[in-house]
Design a protein around this motif. Structure first.
Motif, PDB file in Angstrom:
ATOM      1  N   GLY A  71       1.164  -1.141  -0.096  1.00 51.05           N
ATOM      2  CA  GLY A  71      -0.147   0.094  -0.205  1.00 51.05           C
ATOM      3  C   GLY A  71       0.738   1.416   0.141  1.00 51.05           C
ATOM      4  O   GLY A  71       0.175   2.160  -0.078  1.00 51.05           O
ATOM      5  N   ALA A  72       2.163   1.317  -0.192  1.00 51.51           N
ATOM      6  CA  ALA A  72       2.898   1.757  -0.031  1.00 51.51           C
ATOM      7  C   ALA A  72       2.730   2.678  -1.553  1.00 51.51           C
ATOM      8  O   ALA A  72       2.962   2.481  -1.841  1.00 51.51           O
ATOM      9  N   ILE A  73       2.833   4.157  -1.008  1.00 58.04           N
ATOM     10  CA  ILE A  73       3.077   4.885  -2.211  1.00 58.04           C
ATOM     11  C   ILE A  73       4.316   4.883  -2.760  1.00 58.04           C
ATOM     12  O   ILE A  73       5.668   5.254  -2.419  1.00 58.04           O
ATOM     13  N   ILE A  74       4.514   4.519  -4.056  1.00 58.37           N
ATOM     14  CA  ILE A  74       5.706   4.410  -4.804  1.00 58.37           C
ATOM     15  C   ILE A  74       6.102   5.375  -5.604  1.00 58.37           C
ATOM     16  O   ILE A  74       6.979   6.797  -5.664  1.00 58.37           O
ATOM     17  N   GLY A  75       4.918   6.099  -6.478  1.00 53.89           N
ATOM     18  CA  GLY A  75       5.558   7.463  -7.287  1.00 53.89           C
ATOM     19  C   GLY A  75       3.587   7.817  -7.911  1.00 53.89           C
ATOM     20  O   GLY A  75       3.024   7.571  -7.711  1.00 53.89           O
ATOM     21  N   ARG A  76       3.820   9.066  -8.139  1.00 58.90           N
ATOM     22  CA  ARG A  76       3.035   9.633  -9.276  1.00 58.90           C
ATOM     23  C   ARG A  76       2.969  10.151 -10.420  1.00 58.90           C
ATOM     24  O   ARG A  76       4.585  10.756 -10.911  1.00 58.90           O
ATOM     25  N   ILE A  77       2.389   9.926 -11.166  1.00 63.33           N
ATOM     26  CA  ILE A  77       1.818  10.480 -12.566  1.00 63.33           C
ATOM     27  C   ILE A  77       1.054  11.333 -13.358  1.00 63.33           C
ATOM     28  O   ILE A  77      -0.035  11.080 -12.805  1.00 63.33           O
ATOM     29  N   MET A  78       1.076  11.876 -14.254  1.00 61.69           N
ATOM     30  CA  MET A  78       0.300  13.143 -14.631  1.00 61.69           C
ATOM     31  C   MET A  78       0.257  12.956 -15.795  1.00 61.69           C
ATOM     32  O   MET A  78       1.559  13.541 -16.581  1.00 61.69           O
ATOM     33  N   GLU A 116      -4.187  12.661 -10.632  1.00 61.58           N
ATOM     34  CA  GLU A 116      -2.907  12.076 -10.936  1.00 61.58           C
ATOM     35  C   GLU A 116      -2.891  10.856 -10.612  1.00 61.58           C
ATOM     36  O   GLU A 116      -3.997  10.148 -10.427  1.00 61.58           O
ATOM     37  N   GLY A 117      -2.243   9.676 -11.406  1.00 60.18           N
ATOM     38  CA  GLY A 117      -2.265   8.742 -10.782  1.00 60.18           C
ATOM     39  C   GLY A 117      -0.891   8.216  -9.628  1.00 60.18           C
ATOM     40  O   GLY A 117       0.317   8.514 -10.432  1.00 60.18           O
ATOM     41  N   ILE A 118      -1.796   7.261  -8.819  1.00 56.92           N
ATOM     42  CA  ILE A 118      -0.653   7.148  -7.683  1.00 56.92           C
ATOM     43  C   ILE A 118      -0.615   5.455  -8.029  1.00 56.92           C
ATOM     44  O   ILE A 118      -1.153   5.029  -7.841  1.00 56.92           O
ATOM     45  N   ILE A 119       0.755   5.558  -8.157  1.00 55.87           N
ATOM     46  CA  ILE A 119       1.378   4.159  -7.949  1.00 55.87           C
ATOM     47  C   ILE A 119       1.666   3.548  -6.705  1.00 55.87           C
ATOM     48  O   ILE A 119       2.545   4.447  -6.199  1.00 55.87           O
ATOM     49  N   VAL A 120       0.842   2.809  -6.276  1.00 56.16           N
ATOM     50  CA  VAL A 120       1.383   1.844  -5.069  1.00 56.16           C
ATOM     51  C   VAL A 120       1.626   0.444  -4.946  1.00 56.16           C
ATOM     52  O   VAL A 120       1.852  -0.300  -6.484  1.00 56.16           O
ATOM     53  N   LEU A 121       1.887  -0.065  -4.051  1.00 57.25           N
ATOM     54  CA  LEU A 121       2.756  -1.712  -3.477  1.00 57.25           C
ATOM     55  C   LEU A 121       1.825  -2.728  -3.636  1.00 57.25           C
ATOM     56  O   LEU A 121       0.804  -1.695  -2.979  1.00 57.25           O
ATOM     57  N   LYS A 122       1.280  -3.561  -4.293  1.00 57.93           N
ATOM     58  CA  LYS A 122       0.377  -4.594  -4.364  1.00 57.93           C
ATOM     59  C   LYS A 122       1.106  -4.983  -3.926  1.00 57.93           C
ATOM     60  O   LYS A 122      -0.199  -6.507  -3.209  1.00 57.93           O
TER      61      LYS A 122
END
Length: 751
Positions: free
Chosen positions: A277-284, A319-325
């Motif tokens: 669930g940790a946030i890895i990064g954001r794309i836009m 934004e698109g938030i990339i999280v750890l699955k």
């Protein structure tokens, strides 16, 4: 008479002869007469007085000179005629010359305020003031001129149309009105024209409907147009009045632009111990559309198909938030390559949605972190048979340090899960052994926690749950599940069922219990009773004969052998005590316990009752005697204690009472009540007959003793002693608290 609304003081000569006027009217061709009313109008471009007779079905304008058409015979040579005017506007807007009959307008007329006036005129004799002719009614119409400008209604005009709409699309309709008379001339005829933004819009001249001309109106280039529309009366001819209005036309957005990522390549870093669930990064991605047409959804696809990451759409920031699955592991994979796609959240079904997307690459690098050891499984399930000898191996757990240096592992059992120290573990190889024999009937599951600790570096620790199941062995013999109290009636017949018995076994065989019943060896041919195994884990006790008598034998003891089906089979002998009863006709025993007990000791019921009564009286006498003696000996003590209302002084205060006296009476608390005497007598008799103890009798006896100890006021300590909450330090008197009994807890709360 037509009169110009702007001509001031127009003279209207009104000499009328009702008879002459009537004759003129009747002489006209093709005219149907209805009533004799004359309308006099004045035209805006002709100051000549004209008479128009309009009292017919069709309005006929016929110019007639008033001087020639209307004459009064009475007027000729008669200077006594006087003309009067009445009706709408008489005296305010019009006046009449009473001598000549000329009508004058007093002020400027406005057709938009009043279009016609209904008036009445009459000739009267000046002397007698009597009418010389009947009163005549006429209407003066005010002829319109173009003196009003057009006015636009419902301003301001604001509307919107979709961008890139087709030419000829209706935008809005503007409407202007003119207060002039629409039925006369062109003063109220309005023509519309466009003065600004003509290359993009046009207007229909007569209706005022605005249409689009250009198909290339792009909201992203220009989102608003200010169109100026002119409205001109006189049918647009020169000399007329004109006005303009501004129509604000806004272009509404359509989804005609695709989102665009700000970066063609995104690079992110994450340590391997990042939680799920940790946030890895954001794309836009940006979209030049607005509103919901600019909302973007993001998806990701892992090119190596590990399904380790996910993307969350943040619709507030777009934004698109990339999280750890899934958890990361540097040792197994240190780099990930993702493909991210941006697509509009809402798409027009008429448009090709595949053209409204954009893609970008995302690369994620995993950082190495010193991790604790990892067990080979999430938990361990181990088995051990009960009664296994100490030192028996239960099983082995294993953990490994997956870091590059591969530190050695040391194992231990958490003490709070092994408080009885039943198990131990080898600190080097993780082998778990049983220290003590295990009893499945006492506990058939054991849960312990094993820790694995790195021997080097930071000494990180991992834990795993170990569940140990104790496998059952047949080490318990079957027995009666309860105390049976069967009886046989004196009138019982042979083969009569008197009791059905069953068995219980603490063991838990895999295939369930199966018990076998038989009379103990040596009594298989019992002359009184027989046993029948029902083959369903129960058995029935039946009479073998008839003619049972309480006088001959009150109780029969029948030993029964019960065997289980275990490996090896275990058995036990259980004795069934059968009482002989005098029964009612329905088979219910009517003999009381006292009567049966008397018969068992060889006494008749009457003799036993006499003996019991004598014993009761004897016990009561002894109790009374002891109470009197005890009360006398405690008079001094109660007298000393009753003098104090405060807390005792402890060892320092020895003048008020004698500590030795208090001590000497401790032994006097022991006394035998009447019920105790009965219980002792009953116990002695039962012991002589080898009869087992009566649990109910013992329970009742103990409760009675506790009650008497709590409620007897003659037994020290007295209630007055309870006020001493603190005796003082190092007191030689000891505690003064009450007896430990059923009511002692409630009494302590009142101290």
């Amino acid at each position: 008479a037509y009169i110009d609304e702007n001509i001031y003081k127009t003279v209207i000569t009104f000499k009328m002869n009702y008879t002459r006027a009537q004759a003129v009217i009747m002489s006209m061709r093709n005219v149907q007469r209805h009533e004799h009313t004359m309308y006099m109008d004045t035209h805006e471009s002709n100051t000549q007085i004209q008479l128009t007779v309009t009292n017919f079905t069709h309005e006929i304008a016929m110019p007639v000179c008033l001087q020639k058409c209307i004459e009064s015979d009475y007027e000729k040579g008669n200077l006594s005629i006087k003309y009067i005017l009445s009706g709408d506007g008489a005296g305010s807007d019009f006046k009449i010359d009473e001598n000549t009959g000329k009508i004058y307008s007093i002020k400027r007329l406005d057709r938009e305020k009043r279009a016609f006036y209904t008036m009445r005129a009459q000739a009267i004799d000046k002397k007698t003031m009597q009418p010389v002719e009947p009163e005549s009614e006429f209407i003066i119409k005010v002829q319109d001129i173009n003196d009003n400008k057009p006015v636009f209604q419902n301003e301001p005009y604001i509307t919107s149309i979709p961008e890139m709409c087709a030419p000829g699309t209706s935008v809005i309709q503007v409407t202007a009105t003119d207060a002039d008379d629409p039925s006369f001339g062109n003063g109220a005829k309005i023509i519309y024209s466009i003065l600004k933004e003509q290359p993009y819009f046009s207007v229909e001249p007569k209706t005022g409907i605005i249409f689009t001309l250009s198909p290339d109106m792009d909201r992203e280039i220009k989102d608003q147009y200010l169109v100026i529309i002119q409205a001109k009366d006189m049918a647009g001819q020169s000399g007329g009045f004109s006005v303009t209005t501004t129509v604000t036309i806004n272009l509404s957005d359509i989804n005609d632009n695709s989102p665009k990522f700000r970066e063609k390549m995104y690079r992110f870093f994450s340590p391997e111990d990042a939680p799920v669930g940790a946030i890895i990064g954001r794309i836009m991605a940006d979209d030049s559309d607005t509103g919901e047409n600019a909302e973007v959804n993001y998806t990701i696809k892992e090119l190596d198909s590990f399904d380790t990451f996910d993307v969350i759409n943040d619709h507030k920031t777009q934004e698109g938030i990339i999280v750890l699955k899934r958890p990361l592991d540097f040792e197994s994979k240190s780099r990930f390559h993702l493909r991210a796609e941006a697509i509009n959240r809402y798409t027009d079904p008429k448009l090709d949605s595949s053209q409204l997307t954009d893609v970008t690459d995302v690369k994620i690098t995993v950082g190495d972190v010193d991790e604790p050891p990892v067990f080979m499984t999430d938990f361990y399930l181990l088995n051990i048979t009960e009664n296994a000898p100490p030192g028996s191996v239960v099983g082995t757990v294993a953990a490994k340090d997956q870091d590059e240096d591969d530190s050695p592992i040391r194992y231990s059992i958490n003490h709070w899960t092994n408080t009885k120290r039943i198990f131990k573990i080898d600190i080097y190889n993780g082998s778990i052994t049983a220290v003590k024999p295990l009893d499945r009937e006492a506990a058939f599951w054991h849960n312990i926690t094993v820790s694995a600790t790195e021997a080097k570096k930071h000494g990180l620790v991992s834990k795993v749950s170990v569940i140990i199941r104790v496998i059952d062995v047949n080490d318990n013999a079957p027995e009666f599940p309860k105390q049976y109290t069967p009886f046989v009636c004196e009138t019982a017949k042979p083969g009569q069922l008197i009791q059905t018995i069953s068995a219980a076994d603490k063991d838990d065989p895999v295939n369930g219990h199966h018990f076998y019943y038989m009379l103990e060896s040596g009594v298989n041919k019992n002359p009184n009773f027989t046993l029948k195994d029902n083959q369903d884990n129960t058995a029935g006790i039946l009479t073998r004969r008839s003619g049972f008598s309480r006088q001959d034998q009150a109780y029969f003891y029948l030993p029964i052998l019960i065997t289980d089906s275990g490996e090896p089979a275990l058995s036990s002998t259980n004795t069934l005590t059968i009482m002989v009863c005098d029964c009612y006709p329905d088979g219910i025993c009517k003999s009381s316990g006292v009567e049966a007990f008397a018969l068992s000791v060889g006494l008749s019921p009457a003799a036993f009752i006499v003996l019991l009564t004598f014993t009761v009286f004897l016990l009561m006498a002894l109790k009374l005697h002891k109470k009197m003696v005890r009360s006398k000996k405690w008079e001094d003590v109660t007298e000393n204690v009753g003098r104090y209302d405060d807390e005792g002084g402890g060892e320092e205060d020895t003048n008020a009472f004698d500590v030795v006296t208090l001590r000497s009476h401790t032994a006097r608390r022991e006394r035998n009540s009447q019920k105790e005497k009965k219980a002792k007598i009953r116990m002695s008799i039962r012991q002589s007959l080898n009869i087992g103890p009566d649990d109910d009798v013992f329970r009742e006896f103990i409760l009675d003793r506790l009650y008497e100890a709590d409620t007897d006021p003659c037994v020290p300590p007295y209630d007055c002693l309870h006020i001493y909450a603190f005796e003082g330090e190092n007191s030689i008197a000891g505690s003064l608290s009450s007896l430990e009994s059923l009511t002692s807890f409630s009494d302590k709360n009142k101290k």
